[in-house]
Design a protein around this motif. Structure first.
Motif, PDB file in Angstrom:
ATOM      1  N   SER A  75       8.253   5.526 -16.647  1.00 43.26           N
ATOM      2  CA  SER A  75       8.840   5.429 -15.308  1.00 43.26           C
ATOM      3  C   SER A  75       9.881   6.517 -15.076  1.00 43.26           C
ATOM      4  CB  SER A  75       9.466   4.042 -15.102  1.00 43.26           C
ATOM      5  OG  SER A  75      10.593   3.861 -15.942  1.00 43.26           O
ATOM      6  N   ILE A  76      10.585   6.926 -16.126  1.00 40.64           N
ATOM      7  CA  ILE A  76      11.570   8.004 -16.000  1.00 40.64           C
ATOM      8  C   ILE A  76      10.860   9.334 -15.763  1.00 40.64           C
ATOM      9  CG2 ILE A  76      13.407   9.268 -17.181  1.00 40.64           C
ATOM     10  CD1 ILE A  76      14.023   6.701 -18.728  1.00 40.64           C
ATOM     11  N   PHE A  77       9.785   9.562 -16.500  1.00 36.78           N
ATOM     12  CA  PHE A  77       9.002  10.786 -16.323  1.00 36.78           C
ATOM     13  C   PHE A  77       8.421  10.870 -14.911  1.00 36.78           C
ATOM     14  CE2 PHE A  77       4.756  12.752 -16.407  1.00 36.78           C
ATOM     15  CZ  PHE A  77       5.111  14.053 -16.737  1.00 36.78           C
ATOM     16  N   LEU A  78       7.885   9.738 -14.429  1.00 34.15           N
ATOM     17  CA  LEU A  78       7.278   9.736 -13.103  1.00 34.15           C
ATOM     18  C   LEU A  78       8.309  10.036 -12.015  1.00 34.15           C
ATOM     19  CD1 LEU A  78       4.825   6.710 -13.388  1.00 34.15           C
ATOM     20  CD2 LEU A  78       4.264   9.146 -13.391  1.00 34.15           C
ATOM     21  N   LYS A  79       9.527   9.590 -12.215  1.00 32.35           N
ATOM     22  CA  LYS A  79      10.579   9.876 -11.224  1.00 32.35           C
ATOM     23  C   LYS A  79      10.832  11.378 -11.115  1.00 32.35           C
ATOM     24  CE  LYS A  79      14.894   7.931  -9.522  1.00 32.35           C
ATOM     25  NZ  LYS A  79      15.499   9.128  -8.923  1.00 32.35           N
ATOM     26  N   LYS A  80      10.634  12.082 -12.206  1.00 29.91           N
ATOM     27  CA  LYS A  80      10.836  13.529 -12.205  1.00 29.91           C
ATOM     28  C   LYS A  80       9.702  14.270 -11.503  1.00 29.91           C
ATOM     29  CE  LYS A  80      13.464  13.699 -16.554  1.00 29.91           C
ATOM     30  NZ  LYS A  80      13.462  14.220 -17.951  1.00 29.91           N
ATOM     31  N   VAL A  81       8.486  13.747 -11.627  1.00 29.52           N
ATOM     32  CA  VAL A  81       7.331  14.515 -11.148  1.00 29.52           C
ATOM     33  C   VAL A  81       6.799  14.066  -9.785  1.00 29.52           C
ATOM     34  CG1 VAL A  81       6.648  15.104 -13.503  1.00 29.52           C
ATOM     35  CG2 VAL A  81       5.669  13.067 -12.425  1.00 29.52           C
ATOM     36  N   LEU A  82       7.084  12.824  -9.400  1.00 33.30           N
ATOM     37  CA  LEU A  82       6.593  12.337  -8.113  1.00 33.30           C
ATOM     38  C   LEU A  82       7.590  12.642  -6.998  1.00 33.30           C
ATOM     39  CD1 LEU A  82       5.208   8.798  -9.083  1.00 33.30           C
ATOM     40  CD2 LEU A  82       3.918  10.929  -8.825  1.00 33.30           C
ATOM     41  N   ASP A 115       9.989  11.615  -3.887  1.00 30.25           N
ATOM     42  CA  ASP A 115      10.862  10.444  -3.754  1.00 30.25           C
ATOM     43  C   ASP A 115      10.141   9.287  -3.069  1.00 30.25           C
ATOM     44  OD1 ASP A 115      12.898  11.842  -4.950  1.00 30.25           O
ATOM     45  OD2 ASP A 115      13.916  12.353  -3.086  1.00 30.25           O
ATOM     46  N   LYS A 116       9.418   9.603  -1.998  1.00 34.24           N
ATOM     47  CA  LYS A 116       8.744   8.538  -1.251  1.00 34.24           C
ATOM     48  C   LYS A 116       7.627   7.899  -2.067  1.00 34.24           C
ATOM     49  CE  LYS A 116       9.748   9.869   3.514  1.00 34.24           C
ATOM     50  NZ  LYS A 116       9.162  10.234   4.825  1.00 34.24           N
ATOM     51  N   ARG A 117       6.903   8.719  -2.816  1.00 32.09           N
ATOM     52  CA  ARG A 117       5.808   8.163  -3.627  1.00 32.09           C
ATOM     53  C   ARG A 117       6.354   7.288  -4.748  1.00 32.09           C
ATOM     54  NH1 ARG A 117       0.804  11.565  -6.425  1.00 32.09           N
ATOM     55  NH2 ARG A 117      -0.427   9.725  -6.986  1.00 32.09           N
ATOM     56  N   TYR A 118       7.469   7.725  -5.334  1.00 32.10           N
ATOM     57  CA  TYR A 118       8.081   6.929  -6.400  1.00 32.10           C
ATOM     58  C   TYR A 118       8.609   5.609  -5.846  1.00 32.10           C
ATOM     59  CZ  TYR A 118      10.670   5.859 -10.638  1.00 32.10           C
ATOM     60  OH  TYR A 118      11.124   5.244 -11.790  1.00 32.10           O
ATOM     61  N   MET A 144       5.808   3.265  -5.347  1.00 30.75           N
ATOM     62  CA  MET A 144       5.360   2.719  -6.624  1.00 30.75           C
ATOM     63  C   MET A 144       6.254   1.561  -7.078  1.00 30.75           C
ATOM     64  SD  MET A 144       5.129   4.647 -10.322  1.00 30.75           S
ATOM     65  CE  MET A 144       6.904   4.455 -10.594  1.00 30.75           C
ATOM     66  N   LEU A 145       7.583   1.739  -6.949  1.00 31.81           N
ATOM     67  CA  LEU A 145       8.517   0.680  -7.331  1.00 31.81           C
ATOM     68  C   LEU A 145       8.342  -0.556  -6.455  1.00 31.81           C
ATOM     69  CD1 LEU A 145      11.984   2.340  -8.098  1.00 31.81           C
ATOM     70  CD2 LEU A 145      10.411   1.262  -9.704  1.00 31.81           C
ATOM     71  N   MET A 146       8.181  -0.346  -5.166  1.00 26.36           N
ATOM     72  CA  MET A 146       8.031  -1.482  -4.254  1.00 26.36           C
ATOM     73  C   MET A 146       6.746  -2.253  -4.557  1.00 26.36           C
ATOM     74  SD  MET A 146       9.618  -0.191  -0.634  1.00 26.36           S
ATOM     75  CE  MET A 146       9.746  -1.876  -0.022  1.00 26.36           C
ATOM     76  N   LYS A 147       5.706  -1.540  -4.923  1.00 26.52           N
ATOM     77  CA  LYS A 147       4.463  -2.211  -5.295  1.00 26.52           C
ATOM     78  C   LYS A 147       4.648  -3.013  -6.576  1.00 26.52           C
ATOM     79  CE  LYS A 147      -0.447  -1.377  -6.244  1.00 26.52           C
ATOM     80  NZ  LYS A 147      -1.520  -0.349  -6.365  1.00 26.52           N
ATOM     81  N   HIS A 148       5.363  -2.424  -7.533  1.00 23.42           N
ATOM     82  CA  HIS A 148       5.610  -3.116  -8.803  1.00 23.42           C
ATOM     83  C   HIS A 148       6.390  -4.408  -8.580  1.00 23.42           C
ATOM     84  CE1 HIS A 148       6.531  -3.679 -13.058  1.00 23.42           C
ATOM     85  NE2 HIS A 148       7.799  -3.852 -12.715  1.00 23.42           N
TER      86      HIS A 148
END
Length: 273
Positions: free
Chosen positions: A246-253, A255-258, A261-265
């Motif tokens: 999740s930390i890696f994805l925050k770097k590469v995605l 802001d809106k996509r991340y 993803m969190l809201m879906k989780h």
């Protein structure tokens, strides 16, 4: 000579696991608790009275260790509290208490121990933060903020202390199977709150994550390895592969996509009501 280790919040959870694991090696370990007498039969290391929100207790505990051992080699800033709730409905005094314990308290402990480490021309400070500090999590926003603040401040502090031979690192755990949930402050679920359902569901999910969390022994093993490293990294993360991802994805995605993803989780409805 054995390294002298001070662990704040050593009476339970990760702090207790770290202390009892280090006791298997050639360390002289001291833990702390606000009420050491409550844990005299359950904790297998000396516990000193220390409340990170009360500077006089910090000064007294550190002075006691220095008097007995003549040094402090490692400080593990572990004491902390959990807090959950919709930010709008979380009482301001509880927000301040969380910052006092999770951010200002650790800084006070560092300030108290640094003069001795500077005198020794050596020392290691390990701040236990959280993977939650790398992102703003819904209904855990204040907790995320306290841990993020410590992470960022320690990045600067680390550079300031290097000329004195003092090392500093941050270790961010994910979910571990401890009793942290029972000690959290939970903003009350208000009957007429617009957040009622989503906050209630998120609380259940958070407790499930802790119950299914990693063994605290894994955190203890990671800390022991860091103590023995010559030049510790700025940051370490200890947790499940998904949490570290999740930390890696925050770097590469984006802001809106991340955020999506969190809201879906967390099963949050972002379409309005």
């Amino acid at each position: 000579m054995s390294k002298v280790v001070l662990i704040t919040g050593g009476s339970s959870g990760i702090g207790k696991a770290i202390g009892e694991y280090l006791n298997h090696f050639s360390y002289k370990v001291y833990g702390t608790s606000r009420t050491p007498s409550k844990y005299s039969d359950t904790v297998k290391m000396p516990l000193l009275a220390l409340d990170v929100t009360k500077p006089e207790t910090i000064t007294q505990a550190i002075a006691e260790i220095i008097e007995k051992e003549g040094k402090i080699d490692v400080l593990i800033n572990n004491a902390g509290v959990g807090i959950t709730g919709p930010i709008e409905e979380t009482p301001s005094d509880e927000i301040k208490k969380a910052f006092d314990t999770n951010f200002f308290g650790p800084l006070e402990v560092i300030k108290a121990v640094v003069p001795q480490m500077r005198k020794q021309k050596s020392g290691l400070i390990i701040n236990i933060t959280s993977i939650a500090g790398y992102m703003g999590l819904p209904y855990r926003g204040i907790y995320s903020a306290t841990k993020s603040a410590l992470e960022i401040t320690a990045e600067a502090y680390r550079m300031e202390l290097k000329p004195f031979g003092i090392k500093m690192t941050n270790v961010a755990p994910g979910d571990f199977a401890t009793n942290i949930a029972s000690g959290r402050y939970h903003a009350p679920i208000l009957e007429n709150s617009p957040y009622k359902k989503e906050y209630s569901d998120t609380l259940v999910m958070m407790d499930e994550h802790v119950d299914k969390g990693e063994d605290p022994l894994e955190m203890a093993k990671a800390i022991q390895k860091i103590i023995e490293v010559k030049n510790p990294k700025v940051h370490y993360r200890v947790g499940s592969g998904l949490q570290k991802l999740s930390i890696f994805l925050k770097k590469v995605l984006s802001d809106k996509r991340y955020e999506k993803m969190l809201m879906k989780h967390y099963r949050l409805n972002g379409k309005g009501r």
